[in-house]
Write a protein that holds these residues in place. Structure first.
Motif, PDB file in Angstrom:
ATOM      1  N   ARG A 133      33.403  25.323  52.240  1.00 16.81           N
ATOM      2  CA  ARG A 133      34.058  25.624  50.967  1.00 16.81           C
ATOM      3  C   ARG A 133      34.149  27.124  50.677  1.00 16.81           C
ATOM      4  NH1 ARG A 133      34.308  20.899  47.916  1.00 16.81           N
ATOM      5  NH2 ARG A 133      34.516  22.050  45.971  1.00 16.81           N
ATOM      6  N   VAL A 134      33.708  27.937  51.638  1.00 18.10           N
ATOM      7  CA  VAL A 134      33.746  29.391  51.485  1.00 18.10           C
ATOM      8  C   VAL A 134      34.319  30.009  52.751  1.00 18.10           C
ATOM      9  CG1 VAL A 134      32.415  31.487  51.053  1.00 18.10           C
ATOM     10  CG2 VAL A 134      31.720  29.340  49.983  1.00 18.10           C
ATOM     11  N   ALA A 135      35.269  30.926  52.591  1.00 18.02           N
ATOM     12  CA  ALA A 135      35.854  31.647  53.725  1.00 18.02           C
ATOM     13  C   ALA A 135      35.732  33.141  53.463  1.00 18.02           C
ATOM     14  CB  ALA A 135      37.319  31.258  53.908  1.00 18.02           C
ATOM     15  N   THR A 136      35.172  33.874  54.419  1.00 20.35           N
ATOM     16  CA  THR A 136      34.916  35.300  54.261  1.00 20.35           C
ATOM     17  C   THR A 136      35.457  36.065  55.461  1.00 20.35           C
ATOM     18  OG1 THR A 136      32.867  34.762  53.068  1.00 20.35           O
ATOM     19  CG2 THR A 136      33.123  37.027  53.827  1.00 20.35           C
ATOM     20  N   TRP A 137      36.126  37.198  55.174  1.00 18.71           N
ATOM     21  CA  TRP A 137      36.666  38.042  56.238  1.00 18.71           C
ATOM     22  C   TRP A 137      36.357  39.509  55.927  1.00 18.71           C
ATOM     23  CZ3 TRP A 137      39.828  34.457  53.660  1.00 18.71           C
ATOM     24  CH2 TRP A 137      40.126  33.288  54.385  1.00 18.71           C
ATOM     25  N   ASP A 138      35.859  40.220  56.921  1.00 16.84           N
ATOM     26  CA  ASP A 138      35.704  41.668  56.839  1.00 16.84           C
ATOM     27  C   ASP A 138      37.002  42.303  57.309  1.00 16.84           C
ATOM     28  OD1 ASP A 138      33.018  41.592  55.953  1.00 16.84           O
ATOM     29  OD2 ASP A 138      32.326  41.265  58.016  1.00 16.84           O
ATOM     30  N   LEU A 139      37.542  43.218  56.495  1.00 16.34           N
ATOM     31  CA  LEU A 139      38.846  43.816  56.780  1.00 16.34           C
ATOM     32  C   LEU A 139      38.734  45.329  56.891  1.00 16.34           C
ATOM     33  CD1 LEU A 139      40.958  41.807  54.164  1.00 16.34           C
ATOM     34  CD2 LEU A 139      40.611  41.250  56.579  1.00 16.34           C
ATOM     35  N   PRO A 140      39.569  45.944  57.717  1.00 15.74           N
ATOM     36  CA  PRO A 140      39.595  47.407  57.780  1.00 15.74           C
ATOM     37  C   PRO A 140      40.296  47.991  56.563  1.00 15.74           C
ATOM     38  CG  PRO A 140      41.267  46.498  59.217  1.00 15.74           C
ATOM     39  CD  PRO A 140      40.484  45.326  58.702  1.00 15.74           C
ATOM     40  N   LEU A 141      39.939  49.218  56.213  1.00 18.49           N
ATOM     41  CA  LEU A 141      40.561  49.878  55.065  1.00 18.49           C
ATOM     42  C   LEU A 141      41.864  50.529  55.546  1.00 18.49           C
ATOM     43  CD1 LEU A 141      39.556  50.074  52.121  1.00 18.49           C
ATOM     44  CD2 LEU A 141      38.939  52.437  52.595  1.00 18.49           C
ATOM     45  N   ASP A 142      42.861  49.678  55.766  1.00 19.72           N
ATOM     46  CA  ASP A 142      44.127  50.096  56.351  1.00 19.72           C
ATOM     47  C   ASP A 142      45.248  49.368  55.621  1.00 19.72           C
ATOM     48  OD1 ASP A 142      46.408  50.405  57.926  1.00 19.72           O
ATOM     49  OD2 ASP A 142      45.312  50.348  59.800  1.00 19.72           O
TER      50      ASP A 142
END
Length: 206
Positions: free
Chosen positions: A86-95
């Motif tokens: 029930r939880v989805a997490t993504w680390d993203l670049p600052l771009d």
């Protein structure tokens, strides 16, 4: 204004109680606070029924006449955990290029959850939050979707500066992101952390 934060680990099923001093001072406003606090702790440690019934028990004990001279407020919440499905997490670049990826990640996850009808709103909210973070915040950047009683979209970054909603002029090229989120989301706000902040938006009840 900035304020100190504290992290506390609570077991699932714990009851969190927020209250004003008026609850402990009794109906006369001169009650024994220590004694009232012990009564409150006892009532919360031995709850009967749901939170509403527990509130009634506390009020019957501390304010049997329900006519306090001081404002008396009691707010109870029970902790519960959400499963990883029930939880989805993504680390993203600052771009800036990552905004398109954030939209795709959001729509793909909603499709997997069977919530395609919420895709337009959630995609727009995620896109605007990530765009603001890329423009004005600091890395690391994280996008999280939570499927709880409502669909919640969160974007976290390492900046402690909170964004402010404003009414953009017709000729302005920026400044409409938070205004659109406020129109689309049921609620939104900022939660500060030890390492920055999280901007969240409750898209729609499920």
């Amino acid at each position: 204004m900035p304020f100190e934060t504290t992290d506390v680990d609570l077991p699932e099923g714990s009851i969190l109680a927020l209250y004003t001093n008026g609850l402990l001072r009794g109906e006369t406003g001169r009650g024994d606070i220590d004694s009232s606090l012990l009564s409150l702790q006892h009532a919360l440690a031995h709850p009967h029924g749901g939170l509403e019934q527990t509130c009634e028990t506390v009020l019957d004990t501390l304010l049997p006449g329900r006519a306090p001279q001081d404002d008396a407020v009691l707010l109870l919440a029970r902790t519960h955990a959400l499963g990883p499905d029930r939880v989805a997490t993504w680390d993203l670049p600052l771009d800036p290029a990552v905004v398109g990826r954030a939209r795709s990640l959001t729509t793909d996850r909603l499709a997997a959850w069977g919530l395609d009808d919420l895709a337009f709103t959630a995609e727009l909210v995620a896109s605007e939050l990530v765009t603001n973070a890329v423009r004005y915040a600091q890395a690391p950047l994280q996008l999280r979707l939570i499927r709880a009683a409502a669909l919640i979209c969160e974007v976290s970054d390492a900046s402690s500066t909170s964004p402010h909603m404003r009414q953009a002029a017709d000729t302005d090229e920026t400044g409409r992101g938070l205004f659109m989120i406020a129109q689309l989301a049921k609620r939104w706000g900022t939660r500060y952390t030890l390492n920055g902040k999280t901007i969240w938006a409750e898209c729609v009840p499920l």
